[in-house]
Design an enzyme around this catalytic site. Structure first.
Site, PDB file in Angstrom:
ATOM      1  N   HIS A 261       0.813  -1.219   0.000  1.00  0.00           N
ATOM      2  CA  HIS A 261       0.000   0.000   0.000  1.00  0.00           C
ATOM      3  C   HIS A 261       0.850   1.275   0.000  1.00  0.00           C
ATOM      4  O   HIS A 261       0.328   2.369  -0.267  1.00  0.00           O
ATOM      5  CB  HIS A 261      -0.931  -0.007   1.213  1.00  0.00           C
ATOM      6  CG  HIS A 261      -2.299   0.530   0.931  1.00  0.00           C
ATOM      7  ND1 HIS A 261      -2.515   1.713   0.256  1.00  0.00           N
ATOM      8  CD2 HIS A 261      -3.540   0.055   1.236  1.00  0.00           C
ATOM      9  CE1 HIS A 261      -3.815   1.949   0.162  1.00  0.00           C
ATOM     10  NE2 HIS A 261      -4.461   0.958   0.739  1.00  0.00           N
TER      11      HIS A 261
ATOM     12  N   ASP B 135     -10.542  -2.381 -18.861  1.00  0.00           N
ATOM     13  CA  ASP B 135     -10.965  -3.143 -20.054  1.00  0.00           C
ATOM     14  C   ASP B 135      -9.731  -3.581 -20.819  1.00  0.00           C
ATOM     15  O   ASP B 135      -8.976  -2.758 -21.326  1.00  0.00           O
ATOM     16  CB  ASP B 135     -11.861  -2.266 -20.935  1.00  0.00           C
ATOM     17  CG  ASP B 135     -12.372  -2.987 -22.184  1.00  0.00           C
ATOM     18  OD1 ASP B 135     -12.026  -4.166 -22.374  1.00  0.00           O
ATOM     19  OD2 ASP B 135     -13.101  -2.343 -22.965  1.00  0.00           O
TER      20      ASP B 135
END
Length: 428
Positions: A161, A372
Site C-alpha cells: 500500500h 478493459d
C-alpha cells in the site's frame, strides 16, 4: 466439483524500455505523509471478467510491461533511510513486479460468482506476500491472471500500500487495459509524490491508519456479501431532495443504511447510550489539489464527531444520519488547514476501535469499473475481506447486474448477522 487452480512459476515483469538499475544509482523518491502509515501493508483486489480475450495472461503481461514505463515507482523497491526518522523512499530500480499465469479446471459459472463458494476461491486467485506484511525486498506489486475453461478470467492484484491507494491502482489497470487494446500511451498521464508537493496528512488520520495497520489484533467477525438495493438508495435521495444543498450521494445513503441497520442489530439493552463512532476513508485529491493522474496514496480518514450514541443511530431518522455524514465530509478541507480537530470532542481510542464503531471505505468511482483489456469491463470487482481487526466494510464495489450497491463486510459477530439482515430487509 472440486476447483483446482494451477499456477505457473512466478516471473518478474520489468518496464519494457529500461533495464534494472542498481539501488546505489537509482532515482530515490521520498514517500509522502499519506504513504507512510500504510507502508508494508498488503492489499488485494479481484477483477472478474466474464468475456474472453485472446491469451489473457500473455496480453496483460505485455501491456503491464509497457505500463511500467510510465508508472516507474511501482517497478521499484522500498528503501528505509538510515537516519533517526527512518524515512521511507522508493528506489526506481526498474526491478519489476511479480506475475503469475494460472488456469482453473472449470468454467466461471461453475463457481457461482455471487455465492460463497466463489469467495472461498479468492485465496487461490491472487499471489500473496510470503509474510503477513510486505518486506523491503519484495516487489511492490504481485499480479495473477487466472483463465477459466470458458475463456473468462480473473485478475488478482496484490500490492504494498505504500506505493498506491485504490485510485492509484485503478489508474495503473486502466493504463494496462488501454495499452492492451492498442493505445500508444495511457490516456491519463501518471503523476507521483515526486512530481507534487502535498500537505501533511492530518495527525488524527495518520494515527488512525497507523493503529489500524500495525497495532490491532484480528477478530472473528462474520463475512457478509450484501447489496443495498437501488430503490432504497433512490428513496433516501428523493426524501432528502435539495436539503443538503447538493444531491445525496450513493455513498452517503448506503453508509447511513449500514450504520443504522448495524446499530439496531448490536444495540445492547443495558447501555444503549454508549457512542457509536463512524469512521470512513475519503479521497483527498480534490482537497489537496493533486493531479488527475496522481497514483500515490492520497486518502484521509474522517471521524464523525462528536459521535452519536448507538441509540441515536438506531432510532433516529435516516435523513439525520446522512446529514451527519455529509457534514463530516465537508469538514475534510478544514482538517487539512489545521482546523476542527481540537474544537470538536473526539472519542477515545478504545471507543474508536471498539465493537460499537464502524469503519467504511468505498470503492465507488475509484476507476476499477472502467478496466478493459479488450473484452469489456469487469462483471465484478472484489476484495479479500479476511478476519478484520475492527468492524469494517468495503461499500459500493463495482458489480454488474446486482441492482444496488454491493458491500463486502466483516463488521458483525456471528450472533448479530441475522438481526442485521432482517433490519436491512426493512429498507427494501
Amino acid at each position: 466439483m472440486r476447483v483446482t487452480v494451477t499456477k505457473s512459476w512466478p516471473l518478474l515483469v520489468r518496464p519494457s524500455t529500461e533495464q534494472s538499475t542498481p539501488a546505489t544509482t537509482a532515482n530515490y523518491i521520498k514517500v509522502s505523509s499519506f504513504d507512510k502509515p500504510l507502508a508494508f501493508s498488503a492489499f488485494s483486489s479481484f477483477h472478474v471478467f466474464d468475456r474472453a480475450i485472446h491469451e489473457p495472461a500473455e496480453t496483460i503481461k505485455r501491456a503491464l510491461s509497457r505500463a511500467l514505463d510510465h508508472f516507474r515507482l511501482i517497478a521499484g523497491r522500498v528503501v528505509v533511510g538510515d537516519d533517526d526518522d527512518g524515512d521511507l523512499c522508493i528506489a526506481c530500480t526498474g526491478e519489476g513486479v511479480e506475475f503469475v499465469a494460472a488456469t482453473a479446471n472449470c468454467a466461471l459459472e461453475d463457481v457461482k460468482l455471487f455465492y460463497p463458494p466463489f469467495v472461498a476461491l479468492l485465496g487461490d486467485l491472487a499471489v500473496e506476500y510470503p509474510e503477513a506484511s510486505c518486506r523491503v525486498t519484495d516487489p511492490l506489486l504481485l499480479m495473477q491472471v487466472t483463465e477459466f475453461s470458458c475463456g473468462a478470467f480473473v485478475l488478482g492484484v496484490t500490492w504494498n500500500h505504500v506505493v498506491a491507494d485504490g485510485t492509484g491502482m485503478a489508474l495503473l489497470l486502466r493504463a494496462v487495459g488501454e495499452l492492451a487494446r492498442g493505445m500508444d500511451q495511457p490516456s491519463i498521464p501518471p503523476d507521483t509524490c515526486a512530481d507534487q508537493l502535498l500537505p501533511d496528512l492530518p495527525p488524527l488520520a495518520a494515527a488512525i491508519e497507523q493503529t489500524m495497520v500495525g497495532q490491532l489484533k484480528p477478530k472473528d467477525y462474520a463475512y457478509l456479501d450484501i447489496t443495498v438495493p437501488m430503490n432504497t438508495i433512490d428513496r433516501i435521495k428523493a426524501e432528502l431532495g435539495d436539503e443538503l444543498g447538493a444531491p445525496c450521494t450513493v455513498f452517503e445513503a448506503v453508509t447511513a443504511v449500514l450504520w443504522q441497520c448495524r446499530s439496531r442489530a448490536i444495540m445492547p439493552d443495558d447501555d444503549p447510550d454508549n457512542p457509536a463512532p463512524l469512521v470512513f476513508a475519503a479521497d483527498a485529491r480534490r482537497t489537496v489539489g493533486a493531479a488527475e493522474g496522481y497514483y500515490s496514496n492520497c486518502i484521509t480518514t474522517q471521524v464523525i464527531a462528536p459521535p452519536p450514541t448507538i441509540r441515536e443511530v438506531a432510532e433516529g431518522d435516516i435523513k439525520d444520519l446522512v446529514r451527519l455524514i455529509r457534514s463530516s465530509k465537508e469538514q475534510i478541507a478544514a482538517t487539512f488547514a489545521g482546523e476542527g480537530e481540537e474544537s470538536v470532542p473526539l472519542p477515545c481510542v478504545d471507543t474508536l476501535f471498539g465493537y460499537n464503531a464502524l469503519f467504511v471505505t468505498s470503492w465507488r468511482n475509484l476507476g476499477f469499473e472502467a478496466t478493459d483489456f479488450g473484452g469489456g469491463t469487469p462483471a465484478r470487482v472484489m476484495c479479500h475481506v479476511g478476519p478484520e481487526s475492527l468492524p469494517m466494510c468495503v461499500a459500493c464495489l463495482p458489480c454488474r447486474d446486482k441492482g444496488g450497491a454491493n458491500v463486502l463486510s466483516r463488521f458483525l459477530k456471528e450472533e448479530h448477522g441475522g438481526a442485521f439482515l432482517a433490519e436491512l430487509a426493512k429498507f427494501r
